[in-house]
Design a protein around this motif. Structure first.
Motif, PDB file in Angstrom:
ATOM      1  N   UNK A  50       0.825  -1.195   0.000  1.00 40.73           N
ATOM      2  CA  UNK A  50       0.000   0.000   0.000  1.00 40.73           C
ATOM      3  C   UNK A  50       0.872   1.262   0.000  1.00 40.73           C
ATOM      4  N   UNK A  51       1.916   1.263   0.796  1.00 42.73           N
ATOM      5  CA  UNK A  51       2.806   2.423   0.868  1.00 42.73           C
ATOM      6  C   UNK A  51       3.572   2.613  -0.437  1.00 42.73           C
ATOM      7  N   UNK A  52       3.910   1.519  -1.114  1.00 46.69           N
ATOM      8  CA  UNK A  52       4.597   1.640  -2.405  1.00 46.69           C
ATOM      9  C   UNK A  52       3.711   2.354  -3.410  1.00 46.69           C
ATOM     10  N   UNK A  53       2.429   2.047  -3.405  1.00 49.75           N
ATOM     11  CA  UNK A  53       1.489   2.741  -4.280  1.00 49.75           C
ATOM     12  C   UNK A  53       1.365   4.207  -3.908  1.00 49.75           C
ATOM     13  N   UNK A  54       1.425   4.520  -2.613  1.00 51.83           N
ATOM     14  CA  UNK A  54       1.339   5.912  -2.159  1.00 51.83           C
ATOM     15  C   UNK A  54       2.582   6.699  -2.560  1.00 51.83           C
ATOM     16  N   UNK A  55       3.721   6.004  -2.689  1.00 54.59           N
ATOM     17  CA  UNK A  55       4.985   6.662  -3.022  1.00 54.59           C
ATOM     18  C   UNK A  55       5.161   6.836  -4.523  1.00 54.59           C
ATOM     19  N   UNK A  56       4.229   6.346  -5.306  1.00 54.58           N
ATOM     20  CA  UNK A  56       4.350   6.464  -6.751  1.00 54.58           C
ATOM     21  C   UNK A  56       4.987   5.247  -7.395  1.00 54.58           C
ATOM     22  N   UNK A  57       5.260   4.227  -6.603  1.00 56.95           N
ATOM     23  CA  UNK A  57       5.822   2.994  -7.136  1.00 56.95           C
ATOM     24  C   UNK A  57       4.717   2.115  -7.689  1.00 56.95           C
ATOM     25  N   UNK A  58       5.052   0.865  -7.961  1.00 56.50           N
ATOM     26  CA  UNK A  58       4.026  -0.044  -8.481  1.00 56.50           C
ATOM     27  C   UNK A  58       2.949  -0.278  -7.425  1.00 56.50           C
ATOM     28  N   UNK A  59       1.744   0.060  -7.742  1.00 54.18           N
ATOM     29  CA  UNK A  59       0.638  -0.082  -6.798  1.00 54.18           C
ATOM     30  C   UNK A  59       0.027  -1.471  -6.904  1.00 54.18           C
ATOM     31  N   UNK A  60      -0.243  -2.047  -5.756  1.00 54.60           N
ATOM     32  CA  UNK A  60      -0.930  -3.328  -5.739  1.00 54.60           C
ATOM     33  C   UNK A  60      -2.387  -3.091  -6.100  1.00 54.60           C
ATOM     34  N   UNK A  61      -3.013  -4.040  -6.763  1.00 52.69           N
ATOM     35  CA  UNK A  61      -4.439  -3.886  -7.061  1.00 52.69           C
ATOM     36  C   UNK A  61      -5.239  -3.705  -5.773  1.00 52.69           C
ATOM     37  N   UNK A  62      -6.202  -2.811  -5.803  1.00 58.00           N
ATOM     38  CA  UNK A  62      -7.006  -2.521  -4.612  1.00 58.00           C
ATOM     39  C   UNK A  62      -7.683  -3.782  -4.085  1.00 58.00           C
ATOM     40  N   UNK A  63      -8.083  -4.677  -4.987  1.00 61.04           N
ATOM     41  CA  UNK A  63      -8.718  -5.921  -4.555  1.00 61.04           C
ATOM     42  C   UNK A  63      -7.807  -6.777  -3.692  1.00 61.04           C
ATOM     43  N   UNK A  64      -6.519  -6.802  -4.002  1.00 61.16           N
ATOM     44  CA  UNK A  64      -5.560  -7.578  -3.211  1.00 61.16           C
ATOM     45  C   UNK A  64      -5.441  -6.974  -1.823  1.00 61.16           C
ATOM     46  N   UNK A  65      -5.319  -5.651  -1.752  1.00 57.87           N
ATOM     47  CA  UNK A  65      -5.192  -4.990  -0.451  1.00 57.87           C
ATOM     48  C   UNK A  65      -6.452  -5.167   0.388  1.00 57.87           C
ATOM     49  N   UNK A  66      -7.597  -5.073  -0.241  1.00 55.75           N
ATOM     50  CA  UNK A  66      -8.857  -5.262   0.480  1.00 55.75           C
ATOM     51  C   UNK A  66      -8.950  -6.699   0.982  1.00 55.75           C
ATOM     52  N   UNK A  67      -8.572  -7.664   0.154  1.00 54.27           N
ATOM     53  CA  UNK A  67      -8.636  -9.073   0.558  1.00 54.27           C
ATOM     54  C   UNK A  67      -7.706  -9.367   1.724  1.00 54.27           C
ATOM     55  N   UNK A  68      -6.477  -8.857   1.678  1.00 58.31           N
ATOM     56  CA  UNK A  68      -5.530  -9.105   2.775  1.00 58.31           C
ATOM     57  C   UNK A  68      -6.010  -8.418   4.047  1.00 58.31           C
ATOM     58  N   UNK A  69      -6.513  -7.195   3.920  1.00 58.94           N
ATOM     59  CA  UNK A  69      -7.003  -6.473   5.091  1.00 58.94           C
ATOM     60  C   UNK A  69      -8.199  -7.180   5.714  1.00 58.94           C
ATOM     61  N   UNK A  70      -9.122  -7.620   4.891  1.00 53.42           N
ATOM     62  CA  UNK A  70     -10.293  -8.337   5.405  1.00 53.42           C
ATOM     63  C   UNK A  70      -9.882  -9.655   6.044  1.00 53.42           C
ATOM     64  N   UNK A  71      -8.912 -10.343   5.464  1.00 54.59           N
ATOM     65  CA  UNK A  71      -8.415 -11.587   6.036  1.00 54.59           C
ATOM     66  C   UNK A  71      -7.778 -11.339   7.395  1.00 54.59           C
ATOM     67  N   UNK A  72      -7.078 -10.219   7.547  1.00 53.34           N
ATOM     68  CA  UNK A  72      -6.469  -9.878   8.824  1.00 53.34           C
ATOM     69  C   UNK A  72      -7.541  -9.654   9.884  1.00 53.34           C
ATOM     70  N   UNK A  73      -8.598  -8.957   9.516  1.00 47.48           N
ATOM     71  CA  UNK A  73      -9.696  -8.721  10.463  1.00 47.48           C
ATOM     72  C   UNK A  73     -10.345 -10.050  10.848  1.00 47.48           C
ATOM     73  N   UNK A  74     -10.636 -10.883   9.864  1.00 47.49           N
ATOM     74  CA  UNK A  74     -11.278 -12.167  10.146  1.00 47.49           C
ATOM     75  C   UNK A  74     -10.343 -13.102  10.902  1.00 47.49           C
ATOM     76  N   UNK A  75      -9.060 -13.094  10.539  1.00 48.11           N
ATOM     77  CA  UNK A  75      -8.095 -13.936  11.237  1.00 48.11           C
ATOM     78  C   UNK A  75      -7.949 -13.550  12.694  1.00 48.11           C
ATOM     79  N   UNK A  76      -8.070 -12.268  12.987  1.00 46.41           N
ATOM     80  CA  UNK A  76      -7.981 -11.816  14.370  1.00 46.41           C
ATOM     81  C   UNK A  76      -9.191 -12.264  15.182  1.00 46.41           C
ATOM     82  N   UNK A  77     -10.281 -12.575  14.522  1.00 43.76           N
ATOM     83  CA  UNK A  77     -11.486 -13.023  15.234  1.00 43.76           C
ATOM     84  C   UNK A  77     -11.348 -14.454  15.733  1.00 43.76           C
TER      85      UNK A  77
END
Length: 188
Positions: A50-77
């Motif tokens: 996510x930070x690489x995309x913010x810095x102007x580098x190669x941005x990860x697809x938003x779907x990948x970031x959303x999936x990993x973030x959602x997995x982190x929330x669910x994994x913490x449950x």
């Protein structure tokens, strides 16, 4: 390179290194201790992308970031080997990453549709960004003293140090990711 771009690249290095380190230590941990480290590793690598995309580098697809973030929330449950407070922290940070991924994806799409640059205006809801900043700052202030050795004068009388089964590296990893989250919210 300066300002937010430099900060973003520093976040890429710190969070990417922390994520790789956490994932590298997985096989040396007992099965019950792997969940927290796996969540921290996934979160660190997603934050680096996510930070690489913010810095102007190669941005990860938003779907990948959303999936990993959602997995982190669910994994913490899942209560596998983590204390409730640790799970709650991972859930808050995962939700914060999900919020940032959605806000940055929406801002990039809206600016691109108007022909403007993707970083022209701040993304996200100020109240949510502020709440995330306050949580992360308080977590960092509460966690950092736990890394100070027990015999030094900086520790207060009420400080309890590390909890049972916690090592300094795990606490330092969580602190590094939390501070990376603070930097990313400020740059967002």
């Amino acid at each position: 390179m300066g300002g937010p771009e430099l900060v973003s690249w520093l976040v890429v290095g710190v969070c990417g290194g922390t994520g790789c380190y956490c994932l590298g230590r997985l096989r040396r941990l007992p099965p019950g201790g792997r969940q927290g480290r796996a969540l921290e590793g996934a979160m660190g690598l997603a934050m680096a992308l996510m930070a690489a995309g913010m810095a102007g580098g190669p941005a990860a697809p938003a779907g990948v970031l959303v999936a990993v973030s959602a997995t982190t929330v669910l994994g913490a449950a899942l209560p596998l080997g983590l204390r409730a407070r640790h799970r709650a922290h991972h859930a808050v940070e995962g939700a914060g990453m999900l919020y940032m991924a959605l806000a940055m994806g929406g801002a990039a799409g809206a600016h691109a549709a108007h022909g403007g640059p993707s970083g022209a205006a701040p993304a996200g809801v100020p109240v949510l960004s502020g709440a995330l900043l306050v949580y992360c700052a308080l977590y960092a202030l509460r966690t950092a003293p736990r890394l100070v050795p027990a015999g030094t004068a900086q520790r207060g009388a009420g400080d309890v140090g590390l909890g049972a089964g916690e090592d300094e590296v795990a606490v330092a990893c969580r602190l590094a990711l939390t501070l990376g989250m603070v930097a990313m919210v400020l740059v967002m």
